[in-house]
Write a protein that holds these residues in place. Structure first.
Motif, PDB file in Angstrom:
ATOM      1  N   UNK A 169       0.814  -1.213   0.000  1.00 33.75           N
ATOM      2  CA  UNK A 169       0.000   0.000   0.000  1.00 33.75           C
ATOM      3  C   UNK A 169       0.847   1.263   0.000  1.00 33.75           C
ATOM      4  N   UNK A 170       2.167   1.120   0.123  1.00 30.55           N
ATOM      5  CA  UNK A 170       3.047   2.270   0.110  1.00 30.55           C
ATOM      6  C   UNK A 170       3.301   2.883   1.471  1.00 30.55           C
ATOM      7  N   UNK A 171       2.865   2.209   2.530  1.00 30.45           N
ATOM      8  CA  UNK A 171       3.080   2.716   3.890  1.00 30.45           C
ATOM      9  C   UNK A 171       4.325   2.045   4.467  1.00 30.45           C
ATOM     10  N   UNK A 172       5.498   2.570   4.096  1.00 29.34           N
ATOM     11  CA  UNK A 172       6.760   1.947   4.501  1.00 29.34           C
ATOM     12  C   UNK A 172       6.960   2.018   6.011  1.00 29.34           C
ATOM     13  N   UNK A 173       6.484   3.077   6.644  1.00 34.71           N
ATOM     14  CA  UNK A 173       6.656   3.222   8.090  1.00 34.71           C
ATOM     15  C   UNK A 173       5.927   2.110   8.836  1.00 34.71           C
ATOM     16  N   UNK A 174       4.672   1.843   8.456  1.00 38.13           N
ATOM     17  CA  UNK A 174       3.912   0.762   9.092  1.00 38.13           C
ATOM     18  C   UNK A 174       4.535  -0.590   8.780  1.00 38.13           C
ATOM     19  N   UNK A 175       5.071  -0.729   7.557  1.00 41.07           N
ATOM     20  CA  UNK A 175       5.712  -1.989   7.181  1.00 41.07           C
ATOM     21  C   UNK A 175       6.949  -2.238   8.038  1.00 41.07           C
ATOM     22  N   UNK A 176       7.742  -1.194   8.279  1.00 40.15           N
ATOM     23  CA  UNK A 176       8.943  -1.335   9.115  1.00 40.15           C
ATOM     24  C   UNK A 176       8.549  -1.781  10.521  1.00 40.15           C
ATOM     25  N   UNK A 177       7.504  -1.176  11.054  1.00 37.98           N
ATOM     26  CA  UNK A 177       7.046  -1.546  12.397  1.00 37.98           C
ATOM     27  C   UNK A 177       6.633  -3.015  12.451  1.00 37.98           C
ATOM     28  N   UNK A 207      14.619 -10.397   7.619  1.00 37.64           N
ATOM     29  CA  UNK A 207      15.634  -9.355   7.406  1.00 37.64           C
ATOM     30  C   UNK A 207      15.501  -8.746   6.011  1.00 37.64           C
ATOM     31  N   UNK A 208      15.228  -9.598   5.015  1.00 40.79           N
ATOM     32  CA  UNK A 208      15.081  -9.100   3.642  1.00 40.79           C
ATOM     33  C   UNK A 208      13.871  -8.178   3.518  1.00 40.79           C
ATOM     34  N   UNK A 209      12.744  -8.590   4.122  1.00 42.86           N
ATOM     35  CA  UNK A 209      11.544  -7.748   4.073  1.00 42.86           C
ATOM     36  C   UNK A 209      11.775  -6.414   4.778  1.00 42.86           C
ATOM     37  N   UNK A 210      12.449  -6.475   5.928  1.00 42.45           N
ATOM     38  CA  UNK A 210      12.711  -5.241   6.673  1.00 42.45           C
ATOM     39  C   UNK A 210      13.616  -4.314   5.876  1.00 42.45           C
ATOM     40  N   UNK A 211      14.650  -4.854   5.259  1.00 39.51           N
ATOM     41  CA  UNK A 211      15.554  -4.033   4.460  1.00 39.51           C
ATOM     42  C   UNK A 211      14.811  -3.382   3.294  1.00 39.51           C
ATOM     43  N   UNK A 212      13.915  -4.133   2.682  1.00 43.78           N
ATOM     44  CA  UNK A 212      13.112  -3.594   1.587  1.00 43.78           C
ATOM     45  C   UNK A 212      12.289  -2.402   2.059  1.00 43.78           C
ATOM     46  N   UNK A 213      11.630  -2.576   3.214  1.00 40.63           N
ATOM     47  CA  UNK A 213      10.817  -1.478   3.749  1.00 40.63           C
ATOM     48  C   UNK A 213      11.685  -0.277   4.129  1.00 40.63           C
ATOM     49  N   UNK A 214      12.848  -0.538   4.696  1.00 45.48           N
ATOM     50  CA  UNK A 214      13.737   0.556   5.080  1.00 45.48           C
ATOM     51  C   UNK A 214      14.199   1.349   3.864  1.00 45.48           C
ATOM     52  N   UNK A 215      14.482   0.649   2.770  1.00 44.58           N
ATOM     53  CA  UNK A 215      14.891   1.357   1.555  1.00 44.58           C
ATOM     54  C   UNK A 215      13.734   2.161   0.984  1.00 44.58           C
ATOM     55  N   UNK A 216      12.521   1.600   1.037  1.00 48.22           N
ATOM     56  CA  UNK A 216      11.352   2.355   0.563  1.00 48.22           C
ATOM     57  C   UNK A 216      11.146   3.621   1.398  1.00 48.22           C
ATOM     58  N   UNK A 217      11.484   3.530   2.673  1.00 48.66           N
ATOM     59  CA  UNK A 217      11.308   4.656   3.590  1.00 48.66           C
ATOM     60  C   UNK A 217      12.443   5.670   3.465  1.00 48.66           C
ATOM     61  N   UNK A 218      13.505   5.283   2.789  1.00 46.34           N
ATOM     62  CA  UNK A 218      14.654   6.163   2.641  1.00 46.34           C
ATOM     63  C   UNK A 218      15.679   6.020   3.746  1.00 46.34           C
TER      64      UNK A 218
END
Length: 324
Positions: A169-177, A207-218
């Motif tokens: 959905x594009x909500x990288x912050x919620x994904x990181x959490x 770890x891979x999913x978290x890294x993906x979200x972190x990159x989306x979040x900048x």
């Protein structure tokens, strides 16, 4: 009549358990479709409020089976209806016995599959509603029995599913959490079972999913650290399982026992060689990865130090497991 009824119930139980597993293994669940349809029709003629828990549970499993058959055929609307009906049955069972962990688990599975089909149909709202309930049921199970790893695994799945949904959905912050919570669980499970490669694969996946979200979040610095840890986990998975296998097969271990040096010294050397060929290349590549991901140079020494300290410890722990 009682004997015949018990025999019929045993036959249905066999169909829903042993026979189902065997047919699922060869991709032929459709063989059970006609039998499942007849069973569902038979159950549907009865008042659900008057069905005993065993019969209601079997009806839920029949509906789940039929939903899976429909889903495998791409008939998502029909599959969704089946899964939703199964969730109604498991909800009734949970209503009758709200504190039973198995009832909570069964209903959690039912609402998960509703969300899975909704996801495939593009219904984001229903997916989030269902997967949130699935996550919450996992949290209930952990609250009832915090030490049971199966319940922790379910909760981890719940966080991970919502993380994937938030990322889509594009909500990288919620994904990181969400991914951070899932990672906390997979870290704990992997640490408790260093010989379980499946647990370490789940850890690497988180770890891979978290890294993906972190990159989306900048958050590139955080993503770089997460990717480095993921690479270290994968490196260990590639080599630890066979660390001493060749020595055992060619008789080298017996020669070690006859060598004029302590066996622990030879084991330490072999473990350090493993670390040098798996983890060390990852550490050497970290500065380059840091530049590519724009890691602040002030943070590079901290990351390098953590890898130089952590990866040898992982290799030593893995050597103990590989020797068992």
């Amino acid at each position: 009549a009682e004997f015949q009824r018990n025999e019929a119930q045993d036959l249905v139980e066999f169909m829903l358990t042993d026979l189902r597993r065997r047919l699922d293994a060869v991709g032929r669940l459709d063989v059970l479709e006609s039998v499942g349809e007849r069973l569902d029709a038979s159950y549907s003629k009865q008042d659900p409020a008057r069905l005993d828990p065993d019969a209601l549970g079997r009806q839920a499993r029949v509906l789940t089976l039929l939903g899976e058959v429909d889903a495998n055929r791409g008939q998502l609307d029909s599959a969704l209806a089946r899964y939703q009906e199964a969730a109604v049955k498991t909800a009734e069972l949970l209503r009758r016995d709200p504190g039973d962990p198995q009832r909570i688990f069964d209903h959690a599975q039912a609402v998960y599959w509703v969300g899975d089909i909704a996801w495939k149909r593009g219904d984001v709202a229903l997916t989030r509603e269902s997967w949130t309930r699935y996550r919450d049921h996992g949290a209930r199970l952990v609250a009832l029995d915090p030490d049971r790893e199966a319940w922790q695994t379910e909760l981890g799945y719940g966080h991970r599913n919502l993380g994937v949904l938030s990322l889509e959905e594009g909500d990288a912050s919620a994904a990181i959490e969400a991914f951070t919570k899932a990672l906390g669980i997979s870290r704990q499970l992997a640490a408790g079972h260093p010989d379980d490669s499946a647990a370490r694969i789940v850890l690497a996946d988180d770890l891979a999913w978290l890294a993906n979200a972190q990159m989306r979040f900048g958050a590139f610095a955080d993503a770089e650290r997460t990717l480095a840890e993921e690479a270290a986990v994968h490196a260990g998975l590639l080599a630890l399982d066979s660390l001493f296998r060749g020595d055992a097969e060619d008789g080298s271990l017996e020669q070690w026992m006859l060598a004029p040096v302590p066996p622990w010294w030879l084991v330490l050397v072999r473990t350090l060689m493993h670390w040098a060929t798996t983890a060390l290349p990852v550490i050497v590549a970290v500065p380059l990865l840091g530049e590519l991901l724009h890691l602040p140079r002030a943070q590079l020494p901290v990351l390098m130090a953590s890898l130089l300290l952590g990866t040898p410890i992982l290799s030593l722990l893995g050597a103990v497991v590989a020797a068992l």
